[in-house]
Motif scaffolding. Structure first.
Motif, PDB file in Angstrom:
ATOM      1  N   LEU A   1     -30.361 -49.411 -51.091  1.00  0.00           N
ATOM      2  CA  LEU A   1     -31.641 -50.475 -51.410  1.00  0.00           C
ATOM      3  C   LEU A   1     -31.941 -51.369 -50.297  1.00  0.00           C
ATOM      4  CD1 LEU A   1     -33.126 -51.622 -53.710  1.00  0.00           C
ATOM      5  CD2 LEU A   1     -31.674 -52.532 -55.040  1.00  0.00           C
ATOM      6  N   LYS A   2     -31.173 -51.360 -50.051  1.00  0.00           N
ATOM      7  CA  LYS A   2     -31.306 -52.516 -48.307  1.00  0.00           C
ATOM      8  C   LYS A   2     -32.009 -52.143 -47.738  1.00  0.00           C
ATOM      9  CE  LYS A   2     -26.849 -55.052 -49.179  1.00  0.00           C
ATOM     10  NZ  LYS A   2     -26.073 -54.709 -48.469  1.00  0.00           N
TER      11      LYS A   2
ATOM     12  N   ARG B   1     -40.897 -48.668 -53.305  1.00  0.00           N
ATOM     13  CA  ARG B   1     -39.517 -49.737 -53.356  1.00  0.00           C
ATOM     14  C   ARG B   1     -39.499 -50.245 -54.534  1.00  0.00           C
ATOM     15  NH1 ARG B   1     -38.935 -54.972 -50.267  1.00  0.00           N
ATOM     16  NH2 ARG B   1     -41.156 -55.306 -50.480  1.00  0.00           N
ATOM     17  N   SER B   2     -40.681 -50.700 -55.408  1.00  0.00           N
ATOM     18  CA  SER B   2     -40.514 -50.919 -56.754  1.00  0.00           C
ATOM     19  C   SER B   2     -39.892 -50.538 -57.827  1.00  0.00           C
ATOM     20  CB  SER B   2     -42.212 -51.732 -57.103  1.00  0.00           C
ATOM     21  OG  SER B   2     -41.975 -52.207 -58.842  1.00  0.00           O
TER      22      SER B   2
ATOM     23  N   THR C   1     -33.001 -42.784 -58.062  1.00  0.00           N
ATOM     24  CA  THR C   1     -32.348 -43.633 -59.120  1.00  0.00           C
ATOM     25  C   THR C   1     -31.138 -42.623 -59.652  1.00  0.00           C
ATOM     26  OG1 THR C   1     -34.303 -43.107 -60.708  1.00  0.00           O
ATOM     27  CG2 THR C   1     -34.725 -44.605 -59.438  1.00  0.00           C
TER      28      THR C   1
ATOM     29  N   THR D   1     -36.349 -49.942 -56.811  1.00  0.00           N
ATOM     30  CA  THR D   1     -35.910 -50.831 -56.777  1.00  0.00           C
ATOM     31  C   THR D   1     -35.211 -51.399 -58.514  1.00  0.00           C
ATOM     32  OG1 THR D   1     -36.391 -52.435 -54.986  1.00  0.00           O
ATOM     33  CG2 THR D   1     -35.459 -53.574 -57.082  1.00  0.00           C
ATOM     34  N   ASP D   2     -36.343 -50.971 -59.554  1.00  0.00           N
ATOM     35  CA  ASP D   2     -35.847 -51.206 -60.879  1.00  0.00           C
ATOM     36  C   ASP D   2     -35.143 -49.612 -61.547  1.00  0.00           C
ATOM     37  OD1 ASP D   2     -37.245 -53.707 -61.076  1.00  0.00           O
ATOM     38  OD2 ASP D   2     -39.604 -52.272 -60.868  1.00  0.00           O
TER      39      ASP D   2
ATOM     40  N   ARG E   1     -25.780 -46.959 -55.056  1.00  0.00           N
ATOM     41  CA  ARG E   1     -27.327 -47.106 -54.212  1.00  0.00           C
ATOM     42  C   ARG E   1     -27.338 -48.442 -53.614  1.00  0.00           C
ATOM     43  NH1 ARG E   1     -26.235 -44.737 -59.447  1.00  0.00           N
ATOM     44  NH2 ARG E   1     -25.212 -46.158 -60.400  1.00  0.00           N
TER      45      ARG E   1
ATOM     46  N   ASN F   1     -35.669 -51.399 -48.810  1.00  0.00           N
ATOM     47  CA  ASN F   1     -35.998 -53.088 -48.391  1.00  0.00           C
ATOM     48  C   ASN F   1     -36.771 -53.033 -47.659  1.00  0.00           C
ATOM     49  OD1 ASN F   1     -36.214 -54.416 -51.506  1.00  0.00           O
ATOM     50  ND2 ASN F   1     -33.559 -54.336 -51.056  1.00  0.00           N
TER      51      ASN F   1
END
Length: 602
Positions: free
Chosen positions: A67-68, A147-148, A566, A151-152, A63, A71
């Motif tokens: 995520l990199k 993205r938000s 996720t 990430t969360d 993950r 972003n």
């Protein structure tokens, strides 16, 4: 003699062995010790060949890498958001670099070296593509939201939350936001609002907004508007009425108007055939009928061969017969479809169709199509006021629109849109001008976005812009009673995501984004921050509005893909290809063994 031969052979073999040892010593640092002096035969080398190996990553490790990638892509796309967003320069394999503020164009250009990071980036690219296909705009907003949420969502799962329940909470919250957006939506009722929507989508370019509003006023809300490269420094609007296609007269001897070198006819008959016209006898009945009816005749065929073409030209010059022949537009199936479109628009029968019994020799007066005006130049043909049955034309338009919705090919969509444009009441062509190709392409991207936004606004109405509409939906999420804690976490993820578009608009304007968000949350109704003016105003009155469809589609697409992201626990990618030292040594051993035999020839 035999002894001498043997000795010389041993001597040659000894020299070769010394050379081989020297070569092996030189290359030894590049190979593992156990494979250094191992000679591999061809059959055993083949057994070593296998398919590409896979790299498996699990849990937080997978993950974090994905995520990199998310972003990196989101950082590149988000700089374009808002009236003070920046441009992105993209290197192209051909031609000069492309400069654009179009979110989906930036997203498509990104391809990362790390496979895991690229997997994350690709998923967000899908979000931008889906939003672009459905709404035509809002791709940057969708990327920022994705993205938000991702990430969360990753952070919540890493802390022990159930990913399935978190995703369920996200989807429940999104449903509440979408319902609230629809309740806030206002229909677009006048050209001023259309111009405002187009201006905002074109990054505050009022000239583009006004141009699009004029185009829609000319052809109607359901009319066809196309965008092309202009030939001047300024933008131009051209409205084409009737059916126009890019095929001119076959012979210049058909010209009847010295001014403009074209064929001009009024109240003209039209003959449509799918086949080549290869004999004079096949068209004589049609010419006789046209002469009896005292009307000019346009022949549209796949081609007209030299013999019948010569007869047509002779009749035109010697007798003054009003006739003109043009080749049918397009190629293959597209040509057949365009001939049928022309026939339906003018009320003509189509000759030469597969499975049909109609022959040119048996033509009747009712088989001709009719049009009010005809203009043919060496490059194109324009048919105005076709006298086909209106219900048949509408049926054809509906059929093409169904094909357009079902089609996945960009080429097919382009051709279907062209056919749709020709059958509609009129086509508005926006010719985008500029001093260079780079400038024209950048402006064309903005005009296309503005055009799609305008159509979306007409379809579902508009809401307050600048990211304020999503901030006004936070109350709808806070009012939800979730079934468990993990679903509440999903709701909190959406609450945070709703702040992101407004945050990035303010950040790109160089303002303290957190302060702007807090002030906007304290305000109510249509009051929000106008990044272009740099102050809080009534956004609807100043023309800062967004199409409801664009905002809704961006949120739904972003939440769907990012929440699924996720729930991932394992990621499988291909390992990069690498040269196999075993196979390299096999090639050396085989080659050198063959060379060793040369010593015996001495």
């Amino acid at each position: 003699k035999a002894v001498v031969s043997t000795q010389s052979g041993h001597y040659g073999r000894g020299v070769f062995d010394v050379l081989l040892a020297f070569v092996l010593i030189c290359v030894s640092p590049f190979f593992k010790p156990q494979t250094m002096f191992r000679r591999v035969g061809l059959s055993s080398a083949k057994q070593c060949v296998r398919g590409l190996a896979k790299d498996l990553r699990f849990g937080n490790d997978a993950r974090a890498e994905m995520l990199k990638g998310v972003n990196l892509l989101a950082d590149a796309v988000s700089v374009t958001l808002g009236p003070k967003g920046r441009n992105v320069i993209i290197e192209q394999s051909f031609g000069g670099p492309k400069i654009t503020k179009d979110g989906v164009t930036v997203a498509k250009a990104i391809d990362l070296e790390c496979k895991l990071q690229n997997t994350g980036a690709r998923l967000v690219q899908d979000v931008a593509n889906n939003t672009n296909e459905q709404a035509g705009d809002g791709t940057t907003t969708a990327t920022v939201l994705a993205r938000s949420i991702a990430t969360d969502g990753f952070a919540a799962v890493s802390k022990g939350a159930n990913p399935t329940q978190v995703r369920k909470g996200i989807m429940i919250a999104v449903e509440a936001v979408v319902a609230h957006l629809k309740s806030m939506s206002n229909p677009v009722t006048n050209p001023e609002e259309i111009a405002q929507v187009a201006t905002i989508s074109a990054n505050g370019d009022k000239e583009v907004g006004d141009l699009i509003a004029k185009a829609i006023a000319k052809v109607g809300k359901n009319g066809v508007v196309t965008v092309k490269d202009g030939k001047t420094l300024i933008d131009e609007l051209e409205v084409i009425e009737g059916m126009k296609f890019d095929r001119g007269f076959i012979s210049p001897y058909f010209i009847n108007s010295a001014k403009g070198q074209k064929v001009d006819y009024q109240d003209c008959l039209i003959l449509c055939t799918q086949k080549k016209i290869s004999s004079v006898q096949s068209i004589v009945p049609a010419l006789e009928l046209a002469n009896q009816l005292r009307k000019p005749l346009l022949i549209i065929a796949e081609d007209v061969e030299s013999e019948p073409l010569g007869a047509l030209v002779l009749n035109r010059l010697k007798i003054g017969l009003q006739v003109c022949a043009v080749k049918a537009p397009g190629f293959g199936d597209n040509r057949k479809n365009q001939i049928r479109d022309i026939a339906i628009a003018t009320g003509a029968s189509v000759f030469g169709e597969e499975g049909a019994e109609l022959k040119l020799e048996d033509i009747q007066a009712t088989d001709f199509g009719e049009c009010g005006e005809l203009a043919v130049t060496k490059d194109d043909t324009l048919i105005l006021h076709g006298k086909g049955d209106r219900s048949a034309v509408n049926g054809r338009i509906e059929s093409i629109m169904e094909e357009l919705e079902a089609s996945k090919s960009e080429y097919e969509k382009e051709k279907l849109n062209e056919r749709l444009a020709k059958l509609s009441d009129g086509v508005a062509v926006l010719k985008i001008g500029g001093s260079s190709e780079v400038e024209v392409n950048e402006k064309k991207d903005r005009v296309q976005d503005a055009l799609c936004s305008t159509r979306a606004a007409v379809e579902e109405g508009v809401v307050v812009g600048g990211g304020t509409a999503l901030l006004r939906c936070t109350g709808a999420v806070e009012a939800i009673s979730f079934a468990n804690k993990d679903q509440e976490v999903g709701g909190e993820i959406i609450l945070k995501a709703l702040r992101q578009p407004a945050y990035h608009i303010a950040a790109n304007a160089g303002i303290d984004a957190n302060r702007i968000i807090e002030r906007t949350m304290r305000e109510s109704g249509n009051i929000g921050y106008d990044a272009d003016l740099g102050e809080f105003v009534d956004l609807v009155k100043t023309g800062v509005i967004d199409p409801t469809k664009v905002v809704r589609t961006a949120l739904i697409d972003a939440s769907g893909v990012a929440s699924l992201l996720t729930t991932a626990e394992c990621v499988i990618t291909d390992l990069p290809k690498s040269d196999d030292p075993m196979s390299a040594m096999a090639g050396m051993g085989g080659g050198m063994g063959g060379m060793g035999g040369m010593g015996g020839m001495m």
